[in-house]
Design a protein around this motif. Structure first.
Motif, PDB file in Angstrom:
ATOM      1  N   ASN A  96      17.576  48.940  12.424  1.00  0.00           N
ATOM      2  CA  ASN A  96      16.281  49.365  11.887  1.00  0.00           C
ATOM      3  C   ASN A  96      16.119  48.870  10.449  1.00  0.00           C
ATOM      4  O   ASN A  96      16.996  48.197   9.901  1.00  0.00           O
ATOM      5  CB  ASN A  96      16.131  50.883  11.982  1.00  0.00           C
ATOM      6  CG  ASN A  96      17.203  51.616  11.208  1.00  0.00           C
ATOM      7  OD1 ASN A  96      17.928  51.049  10.407  1.00  0.00           O
ATOM      8  ND2 ASN A  96      17.313  52.911  11.454  1.00  0.00           N
ATOM      9  N   TYR A  97      15.010  49.239   9.832  1.00  0.00           N
ATOM     10  CA  TYR A  97      14.701  48.790   8.473  1.00  0.00           C
ATOM     11  C   TYR A  97      15.741  49.267   7.460  1.00  0.00           C
ATOM     12  O   TYR A  97      16.188  48.493   6.603  1.00  0.00           O
ATOM     13  CB  TYR A  97      13.310  49.264   8.070  1.00  0.00           C
ATOM     14  CG  TYR A  97      12.996  49.057   6.615  1.00  0.00           C
ATOM     15  CD1 TYR A  97      12.756  47.788   6.118  1.00  0.00           C
ATOM     16  CD2 TYR A  97      12.966  50.130   5.735  1.00  0.00           C
ATOM     17  CE1 TYR A  97      12.494  47.584   4.769  1.00  0.00           C
ATOM     18  CE2 TYR A  97      12.704  49.941   4.393  1.00  0.00           C
ATOM     19  CZ  TYR A  97      12.467  48.669   3.916  1.00  0.00           C
ATOM     20  OH  TYR A  97      12.212  48.471   2.589  1.00  0.00           O
ATOM     21  N   ALA A  98      16.152  50.517   7.545  1.00  0.00           N
ATOM     22  CA  ALA A  98      17.115  51.072   6.583  1.00  0.00           C
ATOM     23  C   ALA A  98      18.449  50.324   6.646  1.00  0.00           C
ATOM     24  O   ALA A  98      19.048  50.007   5.612  1.00  0.00           O
ATOM     25  CB  ALA A  98      17.320  52.557   6.845  1.00  0.00           C
ATOM     26  N   LEU A 154      11.721  42.257   4.973  1.00  0.00           N
ATOM     27  CA  LEU A 154      12.409  43.085   5.966  1.00  0.00           C
ATOM     28  C   LEU A 154      11.450  44.056   6.642  1.00  0.00           C
ATOM     29  O   LEU A 154      11.571  44.322   7.838  1.00  0.00           O
ATOM     30  CB  LEU A 154      13.556  43.855   5.306  1.00  0.00           C
ATOM     31  CG  LEU A 154      14.660  43.011   4.689  1.00  0.00           C
ATOM     32  CD1 LEU A 154      15.729  43.908   4.095  1.00  0.00           C
ATOM     33  CD2 LEU A 154      15.249  42.039   5.684  1.00  0.00           C
ATOM     34  N   ARG A 155      10.487  44.569   5.892  1.00  0.00           N
ATOM     35  CA  ARG A 155       9.458  45.427   6.498  1.00  0.00           C
ATOM     36  C   ARG A 155       8.629  44.634   7.508  1.00  0.00           C
ATOM     37  O   ARG A 155       8.314  45.123   8.594  1.00  0.00           O
ATOM     38  CB  ARG A 155       8.529  45.991   5.437  1.00  0.00           C
ATOM     39  CG  ARG A 155       9.128  47.057   4.573  1.00  0.00           C
ATOM     40  CD  ARG A 155       8.082  47.559   3.575  1.00  0.00           C
ATOM     41  NE  ARG A 155       8.685  48.226   2.450  1.00  0.00           N
ATOM     42  CZ  ARG A 155       8.982  49.512   2.409  1.00  0.00           C
ATOM     43  NH1 ARG A 155       8.716  50.283   3.435  1.00  0.00           N
ATOM     44  NH2 ARG A 155       9.541  50.035   1.339  1.00  0.00           N
ATOM     45  N   ASN A 156       8.278  43.412   7.129  1.00  0.00           N
ATOM     46  CA  ASN A 156       7.510  42.558   8.042  1.00  0.00           C
ATOM     47  C   ASN A 156       8.301  42.273   9.311  1.00  0.00           C
ATOM     48  O   ASN A 156       7.748  42.278  10.413  1.00  0.00           O
ATOM     49  CB  ASN A 156       7.134  41.248   7.348  1.00  0.00           C
ATOM     50  CG  ASN A 156       6.183  41.453   6.197  1.00  0.00           C
ATOM     51  OD1 ASN A 156       5.538  42.491   6.072  1.00  0.00           O
ATOM     52  ND2 ASN A 156       6.091  40.463   5.324  1.00  0.00           N
ATOM     53  N   LYS A 162       8.366  45.340  11.530  1.00  0.00           N
ATOM     54  CA  LYS A 162       7.067  45.455  12.206  1.00  0.00           C
ATOM     55  C   LYS A 162       6.981  44.452  13.358  1.00  0.00           C
ATOM     56  O   LYS A 162       6.455  44.774  14.437  1.00  0.00           O
ATOM     57  CB  LYS A 162       5.932  45.228  11.197  1.00  0.00           C
ATOM     58  CG  LYS A 162       4.560  45.373  11.775  1.00  0.00           C
ATOM     59  CD  LYS A 162       4.257  46.797  12.147  1.00  0.00           C
ATOM     60  CE  LYS A 162       2.803  46.935  12.529  1.00  0.00           C
ATOM     61  NZ  LYS A 162       2.511  48.261  13.026  1.00  0.00           N
ATOM     62  N   ALA A 163       7.509  43.250  13.149  1.00  0.00           N
ATOM     63  CA  ALA A 163       7.501  42.243  14.213  1.00  0.00           C
ATOM     64  C   ALA A 163       8.327  42.716  15.399  1.00  0.00           C
ATOM     65  O   ALA A 163       7.933  42.526  16.561  1.00  0.00           O
ATOM     66  CB  ALA A 163       8.034  40.916  13.683  1.00  0.00           C
ATOM     67  N   PHE A 164       9.471  43.344  15.131  1.00  0.00           N
ATOM     68  CA  PHE A 164      10.272  43.877  16.228  1.00  0.00           C
ATOM     69  C   PHE A 164       9.568  45.044  16.918  1.00  0.00           C
ATOM     70  O   PHE A 164       9.627  45.162  18.143  1.00  0.00           O
ATOM     71  CB  PHE A 164      11.659  44.307  15.728  1.00  0.00           C
ATOM     72  CG  PHE A 164      12.667  43.193  15.757  1.00  0.00           C
ATOM     73  CD1 PHE A 164      13.222  42.773  16.952  1.00  0.00           C
ATOM     74  CD2 PHE A 164      13.047  42.560  14.591  1.00  0.00           C
ATOM     75  CE1 PHE A 164      14.147  41.748  16.998  1.00  0.00           C
ATOM     76  CE2 PHE A 164      13.967  41.535  14.614  1.00  0.00           C
ATOM     77  CZ  PHE A 164      14.521  41.122  15.818  1.00  0.00           C
ATOM     78  N   LYS A 193       5.438  38.292  20.795  1.00  0.00           N
ATOM     79  CA  LYS A 193       6.660  37.630  21.240  1.00  0.00           C
ATOM     80  C   LYS A 193       7.802  37.996  20.301  1.00  0.00           C
ATOM     81  O   LYS A 193       7.595  38.576  19.238  1.00  0.00           O
ATOM     82  CB  LYS A 193       6.460  36.112  21.243  1.00  0.00           C
ATOM     83  CG  LYS A 193       5.445  35.648  22.259  1.00  0.00           C
ATOM     84  CD  LYS A 193       5.309  34.150  22.233  1.00  0.00           C
ATOM     85  CE  LYS A 193       4.258  33.695  23.230  1.00  0.00           C
ATOM     86  NZ  LYS A 193       4.086  32.245  23.191  1.00  0.00           N
ATOM     87  N   TYR A 194       9.009  37.596  20.683  1.00  0.00           N
ATOM     88  CA  TYR A 194      10.192  37.863  19.867  1.00  0.00           C
ATOM     89  C   TYR A 194      10.031  37.178  18.507  1.00  0.00           C
ATOM     90  O   TYR A 194       9.553  36.047  18.433  1.00  0.00           O
ATOM     91  CB  TYR A 194      11.437  37.324  20.580  1.00  0.00           C
ATOM     92  CG  TYR A 194      12.723  37.810  19.989  1.00  0.00           C
ATOM     93  CD1 TYR A 194      13.224  39.061  20.306  1.00  0.00           C
ATOM     94  CD2 TYR A 194      13.440  37.021  19.100  1.00  0.00           C
ATOM     95  CE1 TYR A 194      14.413  39.516  19.767  1.00  0.00           C
ATOM     96  CE2 TYR A 194      14.630  37.466  18.547  1.00  0.00           C
ATOM     97  CZ  TYR A 194      15.106  38.722  18.895  1.00  0.00           C
ATOM     98  OH  TYR A 194      16.278  39.172  18.348  1.00  0.00           O
TER      99      TYR A 194
END
Length: 109
Positions: free
Chosen positions: A49-51, A81-83, A86-88, A97-98
């Motif tokens: 995850n983000y953290a 990393l936030r972006n 969000k993509a995931f 898509k991946y």
């Protein structure tokens, strides 16, 4: 009623260099973390995850080979990393898509 404004951005040469350096660092961090996340999931079935990504970024910045990441704003690096997170999220929700690796595109403009 919505209003919009259009501004022209004309950075100085030193600002252009700093922007290029920042964008390059953001690309490297994004790609490095994406590679790490993909390997962790495929080899160990661990979702990152983000953290956890932020903790990994801190570890990366302390390595001798990545000391130059400290020359740019940490805000830009963590935003990448936030972006990515969000993509995931969009990928797992089947809205996208991946996530893909970012490439360096240099233009003369």
């Amino acid at each position: 009623m919505n209003k919009s404004y259009k501004y022209r951005f004309q950075p100085t040469e030193s600002q252009k260099l700093l922007l290029a350096q920042t964008f390059g660092c953001v690309r490297v961090v994004y790609n490095h973390i994406l590679d790490w996340r993909s390997k962790e999931y495929s080899q160990n079935s661990i979702k990152i995850n983000y953290a956890t990504s932020c903790k990994k970024l801190t570890e990366i910045k302390q390595l001798e080979q990545f000391k130059w990441l400290n020359d740019v704003s940490a805000v830009a690096l963590t935003q990448s990393l936030r972006n990515q997170d969000k993509a995931f999220s969009n990928f797992f929700a089947k809205r996208a898509k991946y996530p893909t690796f970012k490439c360096c595109i240099v233009t003369g403009k």
